[in-house]
Write a protein that holds these residues in place. Structure first.
Motif, PDB file in Angstrom:
ATOM      1  N   PHE A   2     -38.670  25.845 -60.496  1.00  0.00           N
ATOM      2  CA  PHE A   2     -37.221  25.839 -60.307  1.00  0.00           C
ATOM      3  C   PHE A   2     -36.901  25.977 -58.818  1.00  0.00           C
ATOM      4  O   PHE A   2     -37.486  26.829 -58.138  1.00  0.00           O
ATOM      5  N   ILE A 355     -24.743  21.225 -63.410  1.00  0.00           N
ATOM      6  CA  ILE A 355     -24.511  22.547 -64.004  1.00  0.00           C
ATOM      7  C   ILE A 355     -23.188  23.110 -63.479  1.00  0.00           C
ATOM      8  O   ILE A 355     -22.895  23.014 -62.294  1.00  0.00           O
ATOM      9  N   ILE A 360     -23.878  25.300 -69.392  1.00  0.00           N
ATOM     10  CA  ILE A 360     -25.268  25.217 -68.931  1.00  0.00           C
ATOM     11  C   ILE A 360     -26.095  24.333 -69.881  1.00  0.00           C
ATOM     12  O   ILE A 360     -27.320  24.384 -69.882  1.00  0.00           O
ATOM     13  N   LEU A 363     -28.705  22.299 -68.188  1.00  0.00           N
ATOM     14  CA  LEU A 363     -29.886  23.067 -67.756  1.00  0.00           C
ATOM     15  C   LEU A 363     -30.826  23.298 -68.938  1.00  0.00           C
ATOM     16  O   LEU A 363     -32.047  23.195 -68.811  1.00  0.00           O
ATOM     17  N   ASN A 367     -34.708  22.124 -69.244  1.00  0.00           N
ATOM     18  CA  ASN A 367     -35.844  22.972 -69.618  1.00  0.00           C
ATOM     19  C   ASN A 367     -36.689  22.341 -70.714  1.00  0.00           C
ATOM     20  O   ASN A 367     -37.914  22.395 -70.684  1.00  0.00           O
ATOM     21  N   ILE A 382     -37.208  21.321 -60.810  1.00  0.00           N
ATOM     22  CA  ILE A 382     -35.893  21.300 -61.448  1.00  0.00           C
ATOM     23  C   ILE A 382     -34.869  21.972 -60.546  1.00  0.00           C
ATOM     24  O   ILE A 382     -35.091  23.101 -60.090  1.00  0.00           O
ATOM     25  N   ASP A 384     -32.046  23.996 -60.534  1.00  0.00           N
ATOM     26  CA  ASP A 384     -31.274  24.846 -61.443  1.00  0.00           C
ATOM     27  C   ASP A 384     -30.136  25.545 -60.715  1.00  0.00           C
ATOM     28  O   ASP A 384     -29.547  26.484 -61.238  1.00  0.00           O
TER      29      ASP A 384
END
Ligand code: ATP
Ligand code: MG
Length: 444
Positions: A2, A355, A360, A363, A367, A382, A384
């Motif tokens: 992340f 996001i 979310i 997100l 994942n 990613i 995030d």
């Protein structure tokens, strides 16, 4: 990985001290951090790339039968006095004294040390050829360290050494490295041209530099455009096949500055095929016969109670310089887009979810996708963070994972926005995405 937890210190703007694009990008995305002139720490992103390059270099050395060793960085001056280079090497050599007042040095190269290792254990021609290599830090107190890791003082190099019974066998070894270099650079998605070069302080009479074209390179080259159409495909690890490979390349005049002869250049290449440009030296191979073996007494027993000094060559690749060289070749600085070759990319793919505080779901989707990627040995990064979308894209374009999965607001079933950097985005499902990336990875 992340972004929020990563150690990738990205700068908003280009650092002003960097003069060439590889140095700019490496500082911009925090691949390296300067510690003192020409000396750098490697941060996670840069280190990942360098380790992947190292792995490819190693695999190609192993394929020609070279055996890996590891010699120390600190050497004793004794062996350099034997070869006569302790005086000759000059100020590029970092000389140190230990507490017993013994003269030591930080190795700039390893001909002496490897000859010493060889002579202490190999006694008979029956053990030849020997091809030994190591991948180790070198130090050269360069007069003008510059361009980041391209001309550093401390740098990471693969250096190999060959030991043979006579010139003919030594040439066979030389040609094996010639082939392995062409293959190594091809796997790095670089076009590296072998050019006849001067041997310099290493000595000897046969040498090639492997050069990739770049305006910012420090080597001036004179070459025939047709050489770029050649490749090493079909070459076997046999004397005849390797000799033919050399001949195929050598039919085209291609030299560096020191070997340049205007008359020959104009005679051998017709006007439209002539190319005078600049390049980056990423590898250098030498044949120097018994220069070191004679000075250091490295001989082997031959049949009929004869003895002779072994014939040696040495073969370097600038592993750390290659990180910069690949950027010089692949980075579109105008649009600030880097695309790493999949073989050395720090991440295979970036996942960019949109996001905001109240939603979310993107997100969560990211994942899940990441989980599937991981199961398939695909490494993703990613984003995030809740930064705006365009700055996320900008960031990932600099980090340079060759593929991007973009997760926006709209829900349209299984389809995802998938993009290979430099190409049009398309909407396909995850299974297809995984297939594409896996295929690319397997090809390398
Ligand atoms: P150069 O002409 O660039 O100084 P060299 O002929 O001194 O190179 P070699 O001794 O043949 O280089 O070293 C093998 C390889 O190591 C080179 O082809 C290059 O890729 C890399 N290299 C040499 N010097 C440096 C340096 N100062 N920083 C980073 N890489 C280097
Ligand atoms: Mg040099």
């Amino acid at each position: 990985m992340f972004i929020s937890k990563s150690f990738i210190p990205i700068l908003k703007n280009n650092p002003s001290e960097a003069k060439i694009k590889s140095h700019q990008l490496m500082l911009r995305v925090g691949m390296i951090k300067q510690s003192s002139a020409g000396i750098y720490s490697w941060l996670p992103l840069g280190f990942k790339v360098m380790k992947k390059i190292e792995k490819i270099v190693r695999e190609e050395q192993n394929k020609i039968g070279a055996q890996e060793i590891l010699m120390p960085t600190i050497q004793s001056s004794e062996i350099w006095k034997e070869s006569g280079r302790y005086e000759d090497y000059g100020e590029e050599m970092l000389r140190i004294k230990d507490r017993q007042d013994r003269e030591m040095l930080y190795g700039p190269t390893n001909e002496e040390l490897v000859t010493d290792i060889f002579r202490s254990s190999v006694k008979s021609y029956k053990s030849l050829p020997q091809l030994l290599y190591h991948i180790q830090w070198k130090f050269r107190d360069e007069i003008r360290p510059r361009f980041g890791i391209m001309r550093g003082r401390e740098f990471y190099m693969k250096d190999a050494y060959s030991f043979d019974i006579n010139d003919e066998e030594a040439l066979f070894s030389y040609n094996k490295f010639y082939l392995s270099y062409l293959k190594t650079f091809k796997r790095l998605d670089l076009i590296a041209i072998p050019m006849a070069a001067d041997t310099g302080p290493i000595g000897g009479n046969l040498s090639h530099e492997f050069i990739i074209l770049a305006e910012t390179g420090e080597s001036k080259i004179y070459t025939d455009k047709r050489i770029f159409d050649l490749n090493s495909e079909g070459t076997k690890l046999e004397k005849k096949s390797l000799k033919e490979l050399r001949e195929k390349y050598e039919q085209f005049y291609s030299v560096t500055d020191e070997k340049f002869d205007k008359k020959e250049f104009e005679k051998k290449i017709s006007e439209p095929n002539r190319l005078i440009t600049k390049g980056i030296e990423v590898g250098h191979i030498f044949y120097f016969g018994d220069k070191y073996s004679k000075a250091m007494g490295a001989s082997v027993d031959l049949p009929e109670s004869k003895k002779d000094f072994v014939k040696m060559g040495s073969y370097g690749i600038g592993v750390s310089r290659l990180v910069g060289a690949i950027i010089e070749a692949k980075y579109d600085e105008k649009n600030e887009v880097m695309k790493w070759p999949i073989s050395v990319a720090p991440y295979d793919v970036s996942i960019i979810p949109m996001i905001n505080k109240n939603d979310i779901s993107a997100l969560e989707k990211a994942n899940k996708i990441n989980f599937e990627f991981a199961k398939n040995n695909i490494e993703a990064i990613i984003d995030d963070t809740d930064e705006n979308f365009s700055s996320k894209i900008k960031k990932m374009n600099l980090i340079g994972a060759p593929y991007q999965v973009i997760i926006g607001k709209q829900k349209d079933g299984d389809l995802l926005e998938f993009k290979e950097i430099g190409k049009e985005a398309k909407r396909i499902n995850l299974v297809e995405i995984i297939k594409i990336i896996k295929e690319q990875k397997a090809g390398n």
